[in-house]
Design an enzyme around this catalytic site. Structure first.
Site, PDB file in Angstrom:
ATOM      1  N   GLU A  72      42.348-140.598  16.173  1.00  0.00           N
ATOM      2  CA  GLU A  72      41.546-139.645  16.946  1.00  0.00           C
ATOM      3  C   GLU A  72      40.217-139.416  16.238  1.00  0.00           C
ATOM      4  OE1 GLU A  72      41.099-134.913  17.433  1.00  0.00           O
ATOM      5  OE2 GLU A  72      43.146-135.635  17.156  1.00  0.00           O
ATOM      6  N   HIS A  73      40.289-139.175  14.933  1.00  0.00           N
ATOM      7  CA  HIS A  73      39.068-138.937  14.166  1.00  0.00           C
ATOM      8  C   HIS A  73      38.196-140.182  14.074  1.00  0.00           C
ATOM      9  CE1 HIS A  73      39.200-134.858  12.388  1.00  0.00           C
ATOM     10  NE2 HIS A  73      40.447-134.939  12.831  1.00  0.00           N
TER      11      HIS A  73
END
Length: 182
Positions: A72-73
Site C-alpha cells: 500500500e505504501h
C-alpha cells in the site's frame, strides 16, 4: 414498569427510523477483468474515486505480516508517469481526501477530484496500478518498510492490548498522509 418503558422506547425508535436511502448504481466488468461501480449524483461538481484491490492480511503467509500494508505504501511512492508521488499530482488537479488503507481482505486508494478531472484521476490510478515496478528501488523500499514498521509500533506494539483482537478496528483507519516523502 422498566420493561414497559424499554419496549415503548424500542417501538418508538423503530417508528422514528428513517427509511434507508436508495442508492442507484451501475456495475460493469471491463474486458481486462476490472469491475467498475458507478453511482451518479450531480448535486456537486465532484467525483469520488475509490480503487480497491482484493488483497490484504488474509493473503499473507501465517507468521509473516505487513506485506499488504507495505505494498500500500509503495504505491504512494510514484510510478513511471506519476512523479514524484500520486499525492502531489492529485493535489495539482484539485484533489482532496487523498489516502489509502489496508484491511484484512482489501487495499484501497481514494480521492475526491473536480468532476472535470475524473479522466486524470483514473489515469493516475491506472499508472499506479500498471507502472509501479518501473520506479521501485531499494531506497524507496527501505523508506516505506521503515514507515510501516513505525506505524506498527505506534498502533499496535506500544498500545495497551494493541496486538489483541481489540485493535482490529485500528488497522482500517486511514493514517497515511505524506509519510512517504522521507
Amino acid at each position: 414498569m422498566r420493561r414497559i418503558a424499554a419496549i415503548l422506547s424500542v417501538t418508538l425508535a423503530f417508528a422514528a427510523r428513517a427509511a434507508d436511502p436508495e442508492i442507484k448504481f451501475e456495475k460493469y466488468t471491463l474486458p481486462n477483468g476490472l469491475t467498475v461501480i458507478l453511482s451518479e449524483d450531480h448535486r456537486l461538481p465532484q467525483v469520488a474515486v475509490d480503487v480497491w484491490y482484493h488483497v490484504g492480511a488474509a493473503n499473507q503467509t501465517p507468521g509473516r505480516s505487513g506485506f499488504a500494508h507495505l505494498f500500500e505504501h509503495m504505491m504512494f511512492s510514484g510510478s513511471k508517469h506519476v512523479q514524484p508521488s500520486p499525492f502531489q499530482v492529485l493535489e495539482s488537479i484539485g484533489a482532496s481526501g487523498v489516502n489509502g488503507t489496508t484491511s484484512f481482505d482489501r487495499t484501497n486508494y481514494f480521492e475526491v477530484v473536480p468532476s472535470s478531472q475524473l479522466a486524470a484521476a483514473l489515469w493516475i490510478e491506472s499508472d499506479r496500478m500498471g507502472y509501479l515496478l518501473d520506479t521501485l528501488d531499494e531506497k524507496k523500499l527501505r523508506v516505506q518498510r521503515d514507515v510501516v514498521s513505525n506505524e506498527k509500533r505506534q498502533n499496535y506494539d506500544n498500545r495497551p492490548y494493541g496486538s489483541s483482537g481489540c485493535a482490529s478496528a485500528i488497522s482500517s483507519s486511514p493514517s497515511h498522509t505524506r509519510t512517504t516523502n522521507a
